[in-house]
Design a protein around this motif. Structure first.
Motif, PDB file in Angstrom:
ATOM      1  N   GLN A 171       0.951  -1.242   0.075  1.00 56.17           N
ATOM      2  CA  GLN A 171      -0.120  -0.063  -0.121  1.00 56.17           C
ATOM      3  C   GLN A 171       0.849   1.250  -0.041  1.00 56.17           C
ATOM      4  O   GLN A 171       0.583   2.280  -0.745  1.00 56.17           O
ATOM      5  CB  GLN A 171      -0.909   0.076   1.175  1.00 56.17           C
ATOM      6  N   LEU A 198       2.317   1.648  -3.651  1.00 54.90           N
ATOM      7  CA  LEU A 198       1.189   2.051  -4.411  1.00 54.90           C
ATOM      8  C   LEU A 198       0.746   3.555  -4.378  1.00 54.90           C
ATOM      9  O   LEU A 198       0.492   4.069  -5.114  1.00 54.90           O
ATOM     10  CB  LEU A 198       0.099   1.090  -4.300  1.00 54.90           C
ATOM     11  N   LYS A 199       0.762   3.919  -3.032  1.00 51.38           N
ATOM     12  CA  LYS A 199       0.506   5.419  -2.787  1.00 51.38           C
ATOM     13  C   LYS A 199       1.489   6.532  -3.248  1.00 51.38           C
ATOM     14  O   LYS A 199       1.284   7.273  -3.941  1.00 51.38           O
ATOM     15  CB  LYS A 199       0.268   5.766  -1.251  1.00 51.38           C
ATOM     16  N   ARG A 258       1.421   6.176  -7.209  1.00 50.36           N
ATOM     17  CA  ARG A 258       0.311   7.104  -7.503  1.00 50.36           C
ATOM     18  C   ARG A 258       0.504   8.736  -7.629  1.00 50.36           C
ATOM     19  O   ARG A 258       0.252   9.246  -8.600  1.00 50.36           O
ATOM     20  CB  ARG A 258      -0.952   6.901  -6.376  1.00 50.36           C
ATOM     21  N   ILE A 297      -4.599   1.500  -9.738  1.00 52.61           N
ATOM     22  CA  ILE A 297      -4.020   1.459  -8.220  1.00 52.61           C
ATOM     23  C   ILE A 297      -5.040   1.781  -6.950  1.00 52.61           C
ATOM     24  O   ILE A 297      -5.139   1.251  -6.091  1.00 52.61           O
ATOM     25  CB  ILE A 297      -3.001   2.666  -8.384  1.00 52.61           C
ATOM     26  N   ASP A 298      -5.896   2.607  -7.764  1.00 55.92           N
ATOM     27  CA  ASP A 298      -7.360   2.955  -6.747  1.00 55.92           C
ATOM     28  C   ASP A 298      -7.939   1.610  -6.582  1.00 55.92           C
ATOM     29  O   ASP A 298      -8.393   1.580  -5.415  1.00 55.92           O
ATOM     30  CB  ASP A 298      -7.815   3.918  -7.331  1.00 55.92           C
ATOM     31  N   LEU A 325      -5.931  -0.138  -3.656  1.00 51.80           N
ATOM     32  CA  LEU A 325      -5.742   0.608  -2.413  1.00 51.80           C
ATOM     33  C   LEU A 325      -6.842   0.171  -1.572  1.00 51.80           C
ATOM     34  O   LEU A 325      -7.985   0.464  -1.880  1.00 51.80           O
ATOM     35  CB  LEU A 325      -5.671   1.890  -2.761  1.00 51.80           C
ATOM     36  N   THR A 326      -6.458   0.154  -0.255  1.00 49.06           N
ATOM     37  CA  THR A 326      -7.500  -0.030   0.909  1.00 49.06           C
ATOM     38  C   THR A 326      -7.585   1.279   1.388  1.00 49.06           C
ATOM     39  O   THR A 326      -6.741   1.828   1.933  1.00 49.06           O
ATOM     40  CB  THR A 326      -7.089  -1.276   1.914  1.00 49.06           C
TER      41      THR A 326
END
Length: 246
Positions: A56, A59-60, A63, A240-241, A244-245
């Motif tokens: 996560q 990924l953030k 992003r 990606i969204d 994502l949690t």
């Protein structure tokens, strides 16, 4: 707790209840095995949770990089729009045949026509993940493959390289042609043996026109490439969204 089990075993053996002792021993073994399995399960869950947390974070970060890429593309296209406008203005002033009028205008326009800008993605977050050998943290294979493909593209040495090449060619060609006695006098206060401004004939120079038209063409090609890249980035952001949690 261990002392408690040991006491029960001794008590059963002391009273000669061997059968019950063996049943108890088996039950104790089962309890220990259940405890070990639970501990392994908890450890596995913690490991998966930590790996998911790291995924996560990456990924953030990626992003944010992709969102910055969209802004960079926007800036490049805005610059290109301004440059195309100045190229068009240059072509308009060259419709005149009076160098004393069009040379000052061309010099003003060259602040844009002499420059170029290209898009390069911000790959730091992705490269950090690769350098740490953590690409496998991205569990979604479609997202992993698409990110790898995106960051493997040579963004500069393709269509965008032509923008740099043709801009430099334009500058190298027009710079000596625009020189004249009045221009040198204006900027240096010195006389020279250059031709009089009236002898400049850029307005009828086919190479100058060719360079201007080709610059327009390669800018259009660059913009098309950037439009395609924008769509690719938006698809990546969507993937990606979805992973994502929140």
């Amino acid at each position: 707790m261990i002392k408690f089990f040991r006491y029960i075993r001794k008590d059963l053996m002391g009273r000669g209840k061997t059968g019950k002792y063996f049943k108890y021993a088996i039950g104790e073994i089962v309890l220990v095995m259940i405890g070990i399995l639970l501990a392994l399960q908890v450890n596995s869950w913690n490991t998966k949770r930590l790996l998911k947390s790291k995924e996560q974070v990456y990924l953030k970060q990626i992003r944010i990089s992709l969102q910055n890429d969209l802004e960079s593309i926007k800036d490049v296209k805005e610059f290109n729009a301004a440059k195309v406008s100045y190229i068009d203005s240059t072509l308009i002033v060259l419709e005149q045949s009076n160098p004393a009028k069009y040379i000052p205008a061309i010099l003003n326009y060259m602040a844009f026509t002499n420059e170029f800008t290209v898009f390069e993605p911000n790959a730091i977050a992705f490269e950090n993940m690769i350098a740490s050998e953590n690409i496998d943290l991205i569990t979604n294979m479609e997202l992993r493959n698409n990110l790898s493909q995106y960051y493997q593209i040579d963004f500069v040495n393709t269509t965008q390289e032509r923008v740099k090449e043709k801009t430099r060619q334009f500058v190298d060609d027009i710079s000596p042609k625009i020189g004249n006695r009045q221009l040198v006098k204006q900027y240096t206060k010195h006389d020279s043996h250059l031709p009089d401004i009236s002898e400049v004939n850029i307005h009828s120079d086919t190479q100058v026109y060719s360079n201007l038209l080709i610059m327009n063409l390669v800018i259009d090609n660059q913009n098309e490439f950037l439009d395609t890249t924008t769509e690719d980035i938006k698809r990546l952001l969507g993937l990606i969204d979805a992973n994502l949690t929140l």
